[in-house]
Design an enzyme around this catalytic site. Structure first.
Site, mmCIF file in Angstrom:
data_model
loop_
_atom_site.group_PDB
_atom_site.id
_atom_site.type_symbol
_atom_site.label_atom_id
_atom_site.label_comp_id
_atom_site.label_asym_id
_atom_site.label_seq_id
_atom_site.Cartn_x
_atom_site.Cartn_y
_atom_site.Cartn_z
ATOM 1 N N ASP A 64 0.825 -1.204 0.000
ATOM 2 C CA ASP A 64 0.000 0.000 0.000
ATOM 3 C C ASP A 64 0.864 1.261 0.000
ATOM 4 O OD1 ASP A 64 0.897 -0.139 2.607
ATOM 5 O OD2 ASP A 64 -1.102 -0.180 3.526
ATOM 6 N N ASP A 107 -1.001 -6.242 0.054
ATOM 7 C CA ASP A 107 -1.304 -5.517 1.294
ATOM 8 C C ASP A 107 -2.806 -5.326 1.456
ATOM 9 O OD1 ASP A 107 0.531 -4.742 3.239
ATOM 10 O OD2 ASP A 107 1.394 -3.169 1.992
ATOM 11 N N GLU A 138 -1.193 -5.230 9.099
ATOM 12 C CA GLU A 138 -0.395 -4.596 10.137
ATOM 13 C C GLU A 138 -1.080 -4.733 11.492
ATOM 14 O OE1 GLU A 138 1.216 -1.008 7.177
ATOM 15 O OE2 GLU A 138 0.345 -0.521 9.130
ATOM 16 N N GLU A 205 9.673 -3.596 10.779
ATOM 17 C CA GLU A 205 10.077 -2.307 10.223
ATOM 18 C C GLU A 205 10.570 -1.365 11.310
ATOM 19 O OE1 GLU A 205 8.479 1.236 7.219
ATOM 20 O OE2 GLU A 205 7.252 -0.555 7.593
#
Length: 289
Positions: A64, A107, A138, A205
């Site tokens: 994304d 995503d 996420e 990340e």
């Protein structure tokens, strides 16, 4: 394989394509068992997907992040599921034209898996029917029931912890996560829970390299993919535009511009694959945080 035509010219040949087999979860498991690093890059269109595949990239993330690099948005939060479907289909068509072997991850955008497990399944079905092999979402422990729900219904899941761009405003900006002991403990707890729920990949990340390495050792069934997390993870991912030095902003310090010593995009991507495989990228001294 013969050179393949594209709207932008002729794709470079890949000398060993005939001997390559499609990437699958068992093949990724075998790579992990051998200690071979997994390479991943984002791609959003047919041509770049084919070029990345020819360079030997095992996993292509239809991220994304396209909201920022393709649509000019300030964050990923404005990307729609329909946009993700369109770009996933484009990537898959590019790979099919050149008999590509890469594993495609789509995503799930912000707001498409937050309401319920059923909403997440409907969203995942859109991307899987577009050709994705896996979906990415996420979030920490609040996503574990959703991950388990998807995996039990045949949807492979890649989780994402640390800096989660969809909720960057709640995190106070693009900041390193897991630096403090309490935050590191929570991140570790979330990662273990996601593995238990069935996630087979986990993007880490902007977390300290020591933490990412420790998590990799603690997650034998969940392949860690680092971005700004040192070189102790099972693999690495970068945004394509970042590693080519053509993004619209300032590159994070963990990004290397692979076009600097390359005469073509194909060469730059090949250099990226080689650097991840031999451990020379990333440089852990940049990830001590």
């Amino acid at each position: 394989m013969t050179n393949a035509a594209s709207p932008y010219g002729t794709l470079p040949p890949a000398a060993d394509m005939s001997s390559r087999k499609p990437i699958s979860l068992p093949r990724l498991n075998d790579m992990r068992a051998r200690g071979e690093k997994i390479t991943m890059l984002t791609a959003y269109d047919a041509t770049f997907a084919a070029v990345a595949d020819a360079a030997g990239v095992e996993c292509i993330l239809v991220g994304d992040s396209l909201g920022m690099v393709c649509q000019g948005l300030h964050s990923t939060a404005g990307v729609s599921l329909e946009t993700m479907r369109y770009h996933t289909e484009s990537v898959v068509r590019g790979l099919r034209r050149v008999q590509g072997t890469a594993w495609v991850i789509g995503d799930l955008p912000f707001g498409t898996y937050h309401e319920s497990r059923e909403q997440a399944l409907r969203s995942a079905m859109v991307l899987m029917q577009a050709g994705a092999h896996m979906v990415k979402l996420e979030g920490g422990d609040w996503t574990t029931e959703t991950v388990e729900f998807l995996v039990k219904r045949g949807v492979p899941v890649c989780a994402h912890l640390g800096l989660t761009p969809q909720t960057v405003h709640a995190l106070g900006g693009y900041r390193v996560q897991g630096r403090e002991p309490a935050a590191a403990a929570q991140l570790t707890q979330d990662a273990l829970a996601l593995q238990e729920a069935g996630a087979s990949m986990l993007v880490l990340e902007m977390v300290p390299a020591v933490l990412a390495t420790g998590l990799t050792e603690a997650l034998p069934r969940c392949h860690t993919i680092g971005i700004g997390a040192g070189n102790g993870t099972a693999g690495q991912v970068l945004v394509l535009h970042d590693m080519l030095g053509i993004n619209l902003g300032k590159n994070p310090k963990f990004v290397r511009n692979f076009m600097t010593h390359a005469d073509s995009v194909q060469t730059a991507l090949s250099h990226y694959v080689a650097a991840v495989k031999d451990g020379s990228f990333p440089d852990n001294t940049l990830h001590a945080w």
